[in-house]
Design an enzyme around this catalytic site. Structure first.
Site, mmCIF file in Angstrom:
data_model
loop_
_atom_site.group_PDB
_atom_site.id
_atom_site.type_symbol
_atom_site.label_atom_id
_atom_site.label_comp_id
_atom_site.label_asym_id
_atom_site.label_seq_id
_atom_site.Cartn_x
_atom_site.Cartn_y
_atom_site.Cartn_z
ATOM 1 N N HIS A 27 -3.154 7.510 1.462
ATOM 2 C CA HIS A 27 -3.558 6.161 1.078
ATOM 3 C C HIS A 27 -4.952 5.918 1.644
ATOM 4 C CE1 HIS A 27 -3.864 1.973 0.496
ATOM 5 N NE2 HIS A 27 -3.647 1.646 1.752
ATOM 6 N N ASN A 86 -9.973 0.049 -0.386
ATOM 7 C CA ASN A 86 -8.508 0.108 -0.377
ATOM 8 C C ASN A 86 -7.978 -0.562 -1.646
ATOM 9 O OD1 ASN A 86 -5.774 -0.206 0.033
ATOM 10 N ND2 ASN A 86 -5.954 -0.946 2.149
ATOM 11 N N CYS A 136 0.811 -1.230 0.000
ATOM 12 C CA CYS A 136 0.000 0.000 0.000
ATOM 13 C C CYS A 136 0.844 1.281 0.000
ATOM 14 C CB CYS A 136 -0.969 -0.004 1.171
ATOM 15 S SG CYS A 136 -2.173 -1.343 1.049
#
Ligand code: COA
Length: 319
Positions: free
Chosen positions: A246, A276, A114
């Protein structure tokens, strides 16, 4: 005079197929209310059979190139951040290079989960500052839905698929001001896909996470990276116009915004719509806010990410 990397075009692409929280209620024991309350997620896009990570990357890249007014052949560096490559090799960057019919330039993947996009942007920036590249295509592309155990309610609800891209160009004016990249491999056990190519481990090819511990670590680490970034540049919190974080969880995003004393209307949030998307989440969010006119030329943007490893980092830039 110093050279900087300026973002001259952005693009994003989401697969057509959408899975709402209510759709997931039909698969596992969960609820729209729980998912929205704990994460802020309402829906996610997921690839269908036959769609691939390099395809998502291609569509996002073509949009970024169009926005930059460049032909693919004008790119001399391709960096793709992905955790979900189409193949073990060649890299997704090479598969993308073939799709775009670009030949000869340096192309490679970055694997920092990520935090992948801030890593990729930081690395591409170093190439440009060093004079080794003039125009770089930097992409975050993921098909995270393929790493999920759709019977595990603790993880299946959290992720989505997509791709985002930026085109960087060498310029005498900023540009990317600084990037700050870190990793600590001692936290492997908290967030991982254990399977690899060492033996018959197909049953381990699913994402595993100790959500609560990851949550706490990510909040404290992201607050630290905010301090580090501001200090390195002698800047105040009030110098930041936009936070593009993020997109893992709205509660983590709010905590970082509080740390910066930034009101939520200066924070780009797409976690509700995209969930996500790992390395794709920051460039997708950035593209949304550039295209809808929120982020304007000359404004100061802080991007930050945190992912498995752990890996984490930030990129501070003047758009
Ligand atoms: N639907 C309904 N209930 C669920 C659920 C779901 N999808 N997933 C877990 N639960 C239940 C658990 O079983 C537990 O029930 P219990 O209290 O009866 O045992 C309860 O909800 C709380 O579980 P917990 O894991 O403690 O929840 P949490 O508040 O930590 O929230 C996350 C879970 C995953 C949303 C949160 O930990 C998180 O966001 N972590 C960070 C994840 C992340 O960002 N990862 C990527 C980093 S890049």
């Amino acid at each position: 005079m110093s050279l900087y990397s300026r973002i001259i075009g952005t693009g994003g692409f989401l697969p057509e197929s959408v899975l709402t929280n209510r759709d997931i209620e039909d698969i596992i024991d969960t609820s729209d209310e729980w998912i929205r309350g704990r994460t802020g997620i309402r829906k996610r896009h997921v690839v269908r059979d036959g769609e691939s990570c390099s395809e998502l990357a291609e569509f996002a890249s073509r949009r970024a190139l169009e926005a930059a007014g460049l032909e693919p052949a004008e790119i001399d560096l391709i960096v793709v951040a992905t955790t979900t490559p189409d193949q073990i090799f060649p890299s997704t960057a090479c598969l993308l290079q073939r799709r775009l019919d670009i030949r000869g330039c340096c192309a490679f993947d970055v694997q920092a989960v990520c935090a992948g996009f801030v890593y990729a942007l930081g690395v591409a920036d170093q190439f440009i500052r060093a004079g080794s590249a003039r125009r770089a295509l930097v992409v975050g592309a993921e098909t995270m839905s393929r790493l999920l155990d759709w019977q595990d309610r603790a993880t299946a609800v959290l992720f989505g698929d997509g791709a985002g891209a930026v085109v960087l160009e060498a310029d005498r004016n900023p540009g990317i001001i600084s990037s700050h990249l870190h990793a600590d491999g001692s936290y492997v056990d908290l967030l991982q896909v254990p399977g690899g190519i060492g033996g018959d481990r197909n049953e381990d090819h699913y994402l595993e996470m100790k959500g609560n511990e990851v949550f706490k670590m990510s909040v404290t680490t992201l607050c630290r990276i905010v301090d580090e970034t501001l200090k390195a540049n002698g800047m105040q919190k009030s110098d930041i116009d936009w936070l593009v974080p993020h997109q893992a969880n709205i509660r983590i995003i709010r905590a970082t915004a509080r740390k910066l004393d930034l009101p939520m209307d200066r924070v780009v949030v797409t976690v509700d719509e995209h969930a996500n998307t790992s390395a794709a989440s920051i460039p997708l969010a950035f593209d949304v806010a550039v295209r809808d006119g929120r982020i304007r030329r000359g404004e100061t943007v802080l991007m930050e990410g945190f992912g498995a490893g752990f890996t984490w980092g930030s990129v501070l830039l003047e758009y």
